[in-house]
Design a protein around this motif. Sequence first.
Motif, PDB file in Angstrom:
ATOM      1  N   ILE A   1      -0.682   4.485 -10.327  1.00  0.00           N
ATOM      2  CA  ILE A   1      -0.298   3.565  -9.245  1.00  0.00           C
ATOM      3  C   ILE A   1      -0.483   4.265  -7.901  1.00  0.00           C
ATOM      4  O   ILE A   1      -1.002   3.672  -6.946  1.00  0.00           O
ATOM      5  N   GLY A   2      -0.089   5.518  -7.836  1.00  0.00           N
ATOM      6  CA  GLY A   2      -0.276   6.291  -6.602  1.00  0.00           C
ATOM      7  C   GLY A   2      -1.732   6.354  -6.201  1.00  0.00           C
ATOM      8  O   GLY A   2      -2.072   6.214  -5.018  1.00  0.00           O
TER       9      GLY A   2
ATOM     10  N   TYR B   1      -0.590   5.153   1.945  1.00  0.00           N
ATOM     11  CA  TYR B   1      -0.320   6.557   1.606  1.00  0.00           C
ATOM     12  C   TYR B   1       1.159   6.862   1.401  1.00  0.00           C
ATOM     13  O   TYR B   1       1.511   7.653   0.529  1.00  0.00           O
ATOM     14  N   THR B   2       2.015   6.230   2.152  1.00  0.00           N
ATOM     15  CA  THR B   2       3.452   6.499   2.035  1.00  0.00           C
ATOM     16  C   THR B   2       3.975   6.040   0.676  1.00  0.00           C
ATOM     17  O   THR B   2       4.701   6.776   0.003  1.00  0.00           O
ATOM     18  N   ARG B   3       3.590   4.858   0.264  1.00  0.00           N
ATOM     19  CA  ARG B   3       4.000   4.374  -1.069  1.00  0.00           C
ATOM     20  C   ARG B   3       3.363   5.204  -2.164  1.00  0.00           C
ATOM     21  O   ARG B   3       4.008   5.498  -3.173  1.00  0.00           O
ATOM     22  N   ALA B   4       2.111   5.591  -1.973  1.00  0.00           N
ATOM     23  CA  ALA B   4       1.442   6.440  -2.969  1.00  0.00           C
ATOM     24  C   ALA B   4       2.217   7.735  -3.144  1.00  0.00           C
ATOM     25  O   ALA B   4       2.440   8.189  -4.278  1.00  0.00           O
ATOM     26  N   LEU B   5       2.639   8.311  -2.048  1.00  0.00           N
ATOM     27  CA  LEU B   5       3.383   9.562  -2.081  1.00  0.00           C
ATOM     28  C   LEU B   5       4.678   9.409  -2.878  1.00  0.00           C
ATOM     29  O   LEU B   5       5.042  10.301  -3.656  1.00  0.00           O
ATOM     30  N   ASP B   6       5.369   8.289  -2.733  1.00  0.00           N
ATOM     31  CA  ASP B   6       6.594   8.041  -3.497  1.00  0.00           C
ATOM     32  C   ASP B   6       6.323   8.104  -5.005  1.00  0.00           C
ATOM     33  O   ASP B   6       7.081   8.725  -5.757  1.00  0.00           O
TER      34      ASP B   6
END
Length: 187
Positions: A27-28, A37-42
């Motif tokens: 998913i990231g 990118y911020t959601r990917a990082l999570d």
Amino acid sequence: LDYHFRSLFLKEYLNNQPQIAYSQNAIGMVLADMGDYTRALDFYISAMAIRKKYNQMLDLANVYANIGKVMMKLSRPEEAIDYLEKALEVYVSTNNEYGQSLVLNQMAELHVSGNQIPIALEKLHKAENIALKLKNNSVLHYNYKLQKEIYKRLKDSEKALYYAENASSLKDSLFTERSNYEIQELQ
């Protein structure tokens, strides 16, 4: 992305932690490709925690490299290099040369963007040697494109042309390989 979330939901229901980490990493990657990118990082950070807990070193190195890429996109070069170095350390300790070549290329790209050309070239030459040894054309193609850009920036037209020609040749080769694979699949 929807199917990755469905898969994650099922894996969470089954409480299969390594598979949850797999889906979170996937998913990231999709979110990073979409520029979120911020959601990917999570998702990467969550996957990283699980990989550490289960001591899955190669999978952890992959997540480290993905976090490094996202940090590059978020203009956080110090954190990017930290994660890429962690990934490289794991790949070296496990003798995973393919992973080493990928991360060395990524580190070189980061050093190019920071105008640290000598360090970038050192990383690129290491990655190139590994990729040549492994006959990995996709890693070489990316490597040669980066080297072309460096020598173009340095106004060394001879070397820039050399790497541009090599990158072009590899691009053609990769296209041919992919076409042959697709034809074989159809037969």
